[in-house]
Design a protein around this motif. Structure first.
Motif, mmCIF file in Angstrom:
data_model
loop_
_atom_site.group_PDB
_atom_site.id
_atom_site.type_symbol
_atom_site.label_atom_id
_atom_site.label_comp_id
_atom_site.label_asym_id
_atom_site.label_seq_id
_atom_site.Cartn_x
_atom_site.Cartn_y
_atom_site.Cartn_z
ATOM 1 N N LEU A 56 0.821 -1.214 0.000
ATOM 2 C CA LEU A 56 0.000 0.000 0.000
ATOM 3 C C LEU A 56 0.849 1.256 0.000
ATOM 4 C CD1 LEU A 56 -2.692 1.493 0.145
ATOM 5 C CD2 LEU A 56 -2.585 1.290 2.640
ATOM 6 N N LEU A 57 1.727 1.379 0.989
ATOM 7 C CA LEU A 57 2.456 2.628 1.163
ATOM 8 C C LEU A 57 3.353 2.941 -0.039
ATOM 9 C CD1 LEU A 57 2.576 4.772 3.376
ATOM 10 C CD2 LEU A 57 4.608 3.639 4.271
ATOM 11 N N ALA A 58 4.159 1.964 -0.454
ATOM 12 C CA ALA A 58 5.071 2.196 -1.577
ATOM 13 C C ALA A 58 4.309 2.433 -2.866
ATOM 14 C CB ALA A 58 6.024 1.014 -1.725
ATOM 15 N N VAL A 59 3.265 1.632 -3.101
ATOM 16 C CA VAL A 59 2.472 1.779 -4.329
ATOM 17 C C VAL A 59 1.795 3.148 -4.366
ATOM 18 C CG1 VAL A 59 0.464 0.903 -5.567
ATOM 19 C CG2 VAL A 59 2.118 -0.693 -4.595
ATOM 20 N N ALA A 60 1.194 3.550 -3.225
ATOM 21 C CA ALA A 60 0.510 4.840 -3.175
ATOM 22 C C ALA A 60 1.480 5.995 -3.316
ATOM 23 C CB ALA A 60 -0.269 4.959 -1.867
ATOM 24 N N ALA A 61 2.653 5.886 -2.685
ATOM 25 C CA ALA A 61 3.654 6.952 -2.793
ATOM 26 C C ALA A 61 4.128 7.117 -4.230
ATOM 27 C CB ALA A 61 4.833 6.648 -1.871
ATOM 28 N N ASN A 62 4.388 6.002 -4.907
ATOM 29 C CA ASN A 62 4.828 6.079 -6.306
ATOM 30 C C ASN A 62 3.737 6.681 -7.188
ATOM 31 O OD1 ASN A 62 7.288 4.887 -5.699
ATOM 32 N ND2 ASN A 62 6.533 2.817 -6.069
ATOM 33 N N ALA A 63 2.494 6.258 -6.980
ATOM 34 C CA ALA A 63 1.397 6.781 -7.796
ATOM 35 C C ALA A 63 1.158 8.257 -7.531
ATOM 36 C CB ALA A 63 0.122 5.982 -7.510
ATOM 37 N N SER A 64 1.216 8.660 -6.268
ATOM 38 C CA SER A 64 1.024 10.071 -5.933
ATOM 39 C C SER A 64 2.115 10.938 -6.553
ATOM 40 C CB SER A 64 1.019 10.241 -4.409
ATOM 41 O OG SER A 64 0.938 11.601 -4.048
ATOM 42 N N THR A 65 3.358 10.451 -6.475
ATOM 43 C CA THR A 65 4.478 11.201 -7.062
ATOM 44 C C THR A 65 4.331 11.311 -8.571
ATOM 45 O OG1 THR A 65 5.941 10.439 -5.291
ATOM 46 C CG2 THR A 65 6.978 11.287 -7.285
ATOM 47 N N THR A 66 4.027 10.197 -9.216
ATOM 48 C CA THR A 66 3.917 10.196 -10.679
ATOM 49 C C THR A 66 2.790 11.099 -11.154
ATOM 50 O OG1 THR A 66 4.797 7.947 -10.807
ATOM 51 C CG2 THR A 66 3.533 8.748 -12.702
ATOM 52 N N THR A 67 1.615 10.947 -10.568
ATOM 53 C CA THR A 67 0.483 11.760 -11.011
ATOM 54 C C THR A 67 0.708 13.241 -10.708
ATOM 55 O OG1 THR A 67 -0.617 11.247 -8.902
ATOM 56 C CG2 THR A 67 -1.204 9.902 -10.824
ATOM 57 N N GLY A 68 1.349 13.536 -9.585
ATOM 58 C CA GLY A 68 1.626 14.934 -9.259
ATOM 59 C C GLY A 68 2.575 15.573 -10.248
ATOM 60 N N LEU A 69 3.648 14.856 -10.607
ATOM 61 C CA LEU A 69 4.608 15.407 -11.569
ATOM 62 C C LEU A 69 3.995 15.534 -12.960
ATOM 63 C CD1 LEU A 69 7.887 13.540 -10.524
ATOM 64 C CD2 LEU A 69 7.326 15.956 -10.169
ATOM 65 N N VAL A 70 3.208 14.540 -13.359
ATOM 66 C CA VAL A 70 2.563 14.615 -14.684
ATOM 67 C C VAL A 70 1.578 15.775 -14.717
ATOM 68 C CG1 VAL A 70 1.053 13.415 -16.293
ATOM 69 C CG2 VAL A 70 2.913 12.174 -15.182
ATOM 70 N N LEU A 71 0.850 15.984 -13.640
ATOM 71 C CA LEU A 71 -0.063 17.137 -13.575
ATOM 72 C C LEU A 71 0.702 18.447 -13.730
ATOM 73 C CD1 LEU A 71 -2.605 16.202 -10.752
ATOM 74 C CD2 LEU A 71 -3.159 16.829 -13.112
ATOM 75 N N ALA A 72 1.833 18.558 -13.050
ATOM 76 C CA ALA A 72 2.615 19.793 -13.141
ATOM 77 C C ALA A 72 3.161 20.005 -14.546
ATOM 78 C CB ALA A 72 3.757 19.758 -12.122
ATOM 79 N N TRP A 73 3.634 18.926 -15.172
ATOM 80 C CA TRP A 73 4.267 19.041 -16.481
ATOM 81 C C TRP A 73 3.283 19.174 -17.630
ATOM 82 C CZ3 TRP A 73 8.157 14.616 -15.168
ATOM 83 C CH2 TRP A 73 9.289 15.168 -14.577
ATOM 84 N N THR A 74 2.054 18.729 -17.459
ATOM 85 C CA THR A 74 1.117 18.731 -18.580
ATOM 86 C C THR A 74 0.067 19.839 -18.479
ATOM 87 O OG1 THR A 74 -0.325 17.117 -17.471
ATOM 88 C CG2 THR A 74 1.376 16.250 -18.950
ATOM 89 N N THR A 75 0.127 20.653 -17.445
ATOM 90 C CA THR A 75 -0.826 21.756 -17.294
ATOM 91 C C THR A 75 -0.077 23.079 -17.260
ATOM 92 O OG1 THR A 75 -0.767 21.700 -14.866
ATOM 93 C CG2 THR A 75 -2.353 20.255 -15.958
ATOM 94 N N SER A 76 -0.833 24.146 -17.178
ATOM 95 C CA SER A 76 -0.224 25.478 -17.177
ATOM 96 C C SER A 76 0.404 25.845 -15.839
ATOM 97 C CB SER A 76 -1.291 26.522 -17.540
ATOM 98 O OG SER A 76 -2.375 26.456 -16.628
ATOM 99 N N TRP A 77 0.256 25.001 -14.813
ATOM 100 C CA TRP A 77 0.881 25.304 -13.522
ATOM 101 C C TRP A 77 2.398 25.200 -13.597
ATOM 102 C CZ3 TRP A 77 -1.668 27.732 -9.943
ATOM 103 C CH2 TRP A 77 -3.040 27.559 -9.814
#
Length: 228
Positions: A56-77
């Motif tokens: 749970l912890l490792a999987v959730a941490a990896n997913a949170s990190t990946t989605t957060g970085l992709v959100l930052a890189w693919t949006t105007s933020w």
């Protein structure tokens, strides 16, 4: 599906995985604390804590990190244009390094020996949960101003970063889901697809920014009519 629909899914997955990361870290702190207060339950508590960390912890941490970085890189933020985004990314990076290099190896040793967790291990899990909770507040409040990077971009005439296409946003959604299946099959955290997606999205973002700031050649001035 449109890019907007994929982006909504990406935001949803980021929220869900971040919540799971925070909840998992809190549960980890409780189990490790139990191993210290009840020696008879120490072996069971650290064993469950390790299982929770892997699945749970490792999987959730990896997913949170990946989605957060992709959100930052693919949006105007952007990633470095707003202090609140940059601070979240910095905290996440520290958490991943500490979790992978320090907390997880100790947890493996504790589970193998069935021994109570040291106090610093309990504190580390509690701090991790608190850090994710702080990041949630940052995401809602969006405090602080723009970074010097954003001010330089504005001085160059660009006030808004370009958004990425549908394929990159969709990849940010599908990669964490695929890595959940890999982790379940292999029995240990395996963020292989997420690493590939982060490299691809990062390179694509860099190219898009270079294209956006490329100077446009000025049109040649019309020739003056000949004198008579």
């Amino acid at each position: 599906m449109t890019a907007s629909s994929w982006r909504h899914l990406l935001v949803w997955l980021h929220v869900v995985s971040s919540t799971a990361w925070m909840s998992g870290a809190a549960a980890l702190a409780i189990l490790l604390g139990l191993s210290r207060t009840d020696p008879a339950q120490a072996a069971a508590a650290v064993g469950m804590a390790r299982h929770l960390d892997v699945y749970l912890l490792a999987v959730a941490a990896n997913a949170s990190t990946t989605t957060g970085l992709v959100l930052a890189w693919t949006t105007s933020w952007g990633l470095l244009h707003h202090w609140w985004v940059a601070v979240k990314a910095a905290i996440t990076s520290v958490q991943l390094v500490v979790g992978i290099a320090l907390l997880s190896p100790v947890l493996d040793a504790l589970a193998a020996g069935g021994t109570p967790a040291p106090a610093q291990q309990v504190a580390g899990a509690a701090v991790m949960a608190s850090a994710v909770a702080f990041q949630a507040w940052v995401s809602v409040a969006k405090p602080w101003s723009r970074t010097p990077v954003a001010r330089r971009e504005r001085a160059r005439g660009r006030t808004r970063l370009p958004r990425a296409g549908t394929s990159l946003v969709a990849a940010g959604v599908l990669a964490p889901i695929g890595d959940v299946a890999l982790t379940a099959a292999l029995g240990f955290p395996a963020p292989l697809l997420e690493v590939v997606v982060l490299v691809v999205v990062g390179v694509a973002r860099r190219r898009a920014l270079r294209t956006a700031v490329a100077p446009v050649p000025a049109a040649p001035a019309p020739a003056a009519p000949p004198r008579r």
